[in-house]
Write a protein that holds these residues in place. Structure first.
Motif, mmCIF file in Angstrom:
data_model
loop_
_atom_site.group_PDB
_atom_site.id
_atom_site.type_symbol
_atom_site.label_atom_id
_atom_site.label_comp_id
_atom_site.label_asym_id
_atom_site.label_seq_id
_atom_site.Cartn_x
_atom_site.Cartn_y
_atom_site.Cartn_z
ATOM 1 N N ASP A 99 0.847 -1.203 0.000
ATOM 2 C CA ASP A 99 0.000 0.000 0.000
ATOM 3 C C ASP A 99 0.879 1.250 0.000
ATOM 4 O OD1 ASP A 99 0.925 0.371 2.593
ATOM 5 O OD2 ASP A 99 -0.707 -0.823 3.424
ATOM 6 N N GLU A 100 0.226 2.405 0.033
ATOM 7 C CA GLU A 100 0.944 3.678 -0.119
ATOM 8 C C GLU A 100 1.735 4.074 1.136
ATOM 9 O OE1 GLU A 100 -2.232 3.402 -1.370
ATOM 10 O OE2 GLU A 100 -1.991 3.914 -3.500
ATOM 11 N N GLU A 101 1.682 3.231 2.162
ATOM 12 C CA GLU A 101 2.421 3.549 3.395
ATOM 13 C C GLU A 101 3.939 3.514 3.195
ATOM 14 O OE1 GLU A 101 0.777 4.283 6.513
ATOM 15 O OE2 GLU A 101 -0.639 4.607 4.870
ATOM 16 N N LEU A 102 4.356 2.854 2.129
ATOM 17 C CA LEU A 102 5.810 2.716 1.926
ATOM 18 C C LEU A 102 6.446 4.080 1.647
ATOM 19 C CD1 LEU A 102 5.543 -0.385 -0.379
ATOM 20 C CD2 LEU A 102 6.965 -0.324 1.676
ATOM 21 N N PRO A 103 7.690 4.290 2.135
ATOM 22 C CA PRO A 103 8.349 5.587 1.911
ATOM 23 C C PRO A 103 8.634 5.823 0.431
ATOM 24 C CG PRO A 103 9.867 4.007 2.931
ATOM 25 C CD PRO A 103 8.518 3.356 2.907
ATOM 26 N N GLY A 104 8.409 7.037 -0.033
ATOM 27 C CA GLY A 104 8.730 7.411 -1.418
ATOM 28 C C GLY A 104 7.688 6.982 -2.427
ATOM 29 N N VAL A 105 6.590 6.404 -1.943
ATOM 30 C CA VAL A 105 5.597 5.869 -2.876
ATOM 31 C C VAL A 105 4.433 6.828 -3.046
ATOM 32 C CG1 VAL A 105 3.839 4.066 -3.100
ATOM 33 C CG2 VAL A 105 6.189 3.467 -2.540
ATOM 34 N N GLY A 106 4.103 7.140 -4.310
ATOM 35 C CA GLY A 106 2.975 8.019 -4.574
ATOM 36 C C GLY A 106 1.683 7.244 -4.727
#
Ligand code: ADP
Length: 303
Positions: free
Chosen positions: A239-246
């Motif tokens: 999901d979008e929780e990852l760092p650097g992920v839009g």
């Protein structure tokens, strides 16, 4: 091969037909030993460029140097497959080949041996004694390729080589083009079928209305126009929780992860590994050349 310098140099080439500019200030170089794509939609000026290289037309301005010489001088070292395919219809396949090979200076025995070997390689050996006019369009096209190889040229110029071919023969032509490159030959492929040629080409010039819109090594062009996205295959949930992920989208049994500005694929990979995500595939997404072409033409430049 011993010659120095590029296999082909085209400098500021311009060619008009009755006021219509078919090629406009086109410049590019083809290096020795590479597979080079002269690409662009129908009517973009590819055949005009090739006919200038082959000394069929004189340019209105600009210069062309082929294998270090002006056009027309090094014919014996060039294999040219024209777009319009005309052969001697009433002769048998082997007769045509031997005849054309002898015109190119081969002795009778060498002509027969080379022709036989090439017919074999192109899966045409069983048609050697058939008349040319009994061959289908695709088989004639194979024969035309054989004709352009029979004198063992150093530079091949193939104008729309894939036009009438079925997928099996597209694959065969691709294999043979790679073999030619391994044998030290230089191959220029002209095509409007970007999806068919992009896997083969080392460098390309992509033209539109007679002007270059993309030029250089294909990997560099792809990198420059890649969409900052990575395809990840994992049994885990992303999901979008990852760092650097839009953004994260599920697609084709995996995820397409669009990165935020300033984040690189390495940051994502580190983030995934750090969180114990089990990564089965990880690949930077690159666009098909066709999409890059469309976006460059619509955007009005290569940025
Ligand atoms: P491509 O090979 O990319 O399809 P061409 O070089 O055949 O493009 O054509 C480039 C442009 O020049 C097109 O607009 C085409 O209509 C025009 N053209 C090509 N050959 C001639 C000719 N002999 N007379 C007039 N116009 C031509």
């Amino acid at each position: 091969m011993s010659s120095v310098g590029p296999a082909l140099e085209v400098r500021s080439l311009t060619k008009r037909y009755d006021g219509v500019t078919a090629v406009n200030d086109l410049s590019f170089e083809v290096h020795e030993g590479e597979i080079f794509g002269l690409l662009g939609p129908n009517g973009s000026g590819k055949t005009t460029t090739i006919r200038t290289i082959m000394d069929i037309f004189r340019p209105d301005s600009g210069e062309v140097s082929v294998l270090g010489e002006p056009p027309g001088r090094s014919r014996a070292r060039i294999g040219y497959m024209p777009e319009e395919r005309g052969l001697y219809d009433n002769l048998k396949v082997m007769e045509v080949l031997v005849y054309l090979a002898r015109l190119k200076g081969l002795s009778g025995s060498v002509a027969r041996r080379r022709s036989g070997d090439l017919l074999e390689r192109f899966d045409l050996a069983d048609r050697a004694t058939d008349k040319v006019n009994s061959l289908s369009g695709g088989l004639r096209q194979k024969l035309q390729f054989v004709v352009c190889l029979v004198h063992d040229p150093d530079l091949l110029i193939l104008d729309e080589p894939f036009n009438a071919l079925d997928p099996i023969n597209v694959a065969l032509f691709g294999e043979i083009i790679r073999e030619l490159q391994s044998a030290g030959k230089t191959v220029i492929l002209s095509s409007h079928q970007l999806n068919l040629v992009e896997a083969l080409c080392d460098r390309i010039v992509l033209i539109n209305h007679g002007e270059a819109v993309l030029y250089g090594p294909l990997t560099e062009i792809k990198r420059r126009h890649s969409p900052d996205a990575v395809r990840v295959v994992t049994p885990d949930h992303l999901d979008e929780e990852l760092p650097g992920v839009g953004r994260v989208e599920e697609r084709n049994g995996g995820y397409v992860v669009t990165l935020e500005d300033g984040a690189g694929p390495q940051d994502l990979l580190r983030g995934l590994v750090g969180r114990g995500v089990s990564v089965e595939a990880f690949e930077v997404v690159s666009l098909p050349l066709e999409e890059i072409f469309v976006s460059v033409v619509r955007g009005g430049g290569d940025g």
